[in-house]
Write a protein that holds these residues in place. Sequence first.
Motif, PDB file in Angstrom:
ATOM      1  N   ARG A  28     -34.770  37.200   2.555  1.00  0.00           N
ATOM      2  CA  ARG A  28     -33.868  37.837   3.517  1.00  0.00           C
ATOM      3  C   ARG A  28     -34.338  37.577   4.954  1.00  0.00           C
ATOM      4  O   ARG A  28     -33.520  37.318   5.842  1.00  0.00           O
ATOM      5  CB  ARG A  28     -33.823  39.351   3.260  1.00  0.00           C
TER       6      ARG A  28
ATOM      7  N   LYS B 168     -34.314  47.434  -8.897  1.00  0.00           N
ATOM      8  CA  LYS B 168     -35.676  46.923  -9.069  1.00  0.00           C
ATOM      9  C   LYS B 168     -36.648  47.451  -8.016  1.00  0.00           C
ATOM     10  O   LYS B 168     -37.737  47.887  -8.334  1.00  0.00           O
ATOM     11  CB  LYS B 168     -35.697  45.381  -9.000  1.00  0.00           C
TER      12      LYS B 168
ATOM     13  N   SER C  52     -28.522  34.216  -0.869  1.00  0.00           N
ATOM     14  CA  SER C  52     -28.609  33.370  -2.068  1.00  0.00           C
ATOM     15  C   SER C  52     -28.428  31.888  -1.749  1.00  0.00           C
ATOM     16  O   SER C  52     -28.868  31.035  -2.520  1.00  0.00           O
ATOM     17  CB  SER C  52     -27.565  33.796  -3.099  1.00  0.00           C
TER      18      SER C  52
ATOM     19  N   ARG D 218     -31.313  43.937   5.911  1.00  0.00           N
ATOM     20  CA  ARG D 218     -30.508  44.648   4.889  1.00  0.00           C
ATOM     21  C   ARG D 218     -29.023  44.656   5.233  1.00  0.00           C
ATOM     22  O   ARG D 218     -28.231  45.307   4.541  1.00  0.00           O
ATOM     23  CB  ARG D 218     -30.975  46.110   4.740  1.00  0.00           C
TER      24      ARG D 218
END
Length: 222
Positions: free
Chosen positions: A39, A16, A99, A90
């Motif tokens: 994040r 995406k 999540s 990252r």
Amino acid sequence: MNTMTIAIDGPAAAGKSTVAKKVAEKLSFIYVDTGAMYRALTWKALKEGISLEDEQRLVTLLGSSDLNLVQSEQGQRVILDHQDVSEEIRTAEVTNQVSIVAKHKEVREEMVQRQQQLVKDKGIVMDGRDIGTHVLPNAEVKIFMIASVEERAQRRHKENMEKGFPSDLHQLMEEIRKRDEIDSNRATAPLVKAEDAIEVDTTSMGINEVVDRILEIVHEKS
Ligand code: C5P
């Protein structure tokens, strides 16, 4: 056309952000990576030793955080409390736990508000999991990008190898599956295709092919 909003949603590692960035570039639109915001909060909570299950502390932490997505020559940078954390967010440590942070209702409410404030009078391409369903429900173009778990893990694996990072294909597949499962089954704003979104299965498509397909959809709608 120059004030159009484009929402791109889909599961983890479906490409995406790469595609959204290119679409934004072609149209001279602003690109907003909403995953980077979740994040950044995860990275800060881990750094401060805050439990990722503690919704109230996470909400307070977010409330006191200065979080900005800044466009620079090296692309979008994530600036948290005046520090560039674009690389830190990252890491596998953040990727595999983000999540948990993103499932909390009050965290999401604050994030959605912040994301909506980024839409002013300019064209925007925003990617995430709930953009077409919650953040920009009136977006003129909604894309739901999918690809098989195997293909997504392969792409991530190749990327890691190119960067010289350690990488295990089967582990990646498991991690992607797990993240999809949490994102798709959470009570608040789960990952789901908006009714009016157009599904693009990128399993056997190259990046430029996907970009062209989305631009085609954009032109049809404008
Ligand atoms: O897009 P990215 O993989 O960077 O997103 C990281 C995580 O942030 C997702 O797995 C999901 O848990 C969360 N997220 C979300 N809603 C968004 C964007 C990201 O819940 N709009």
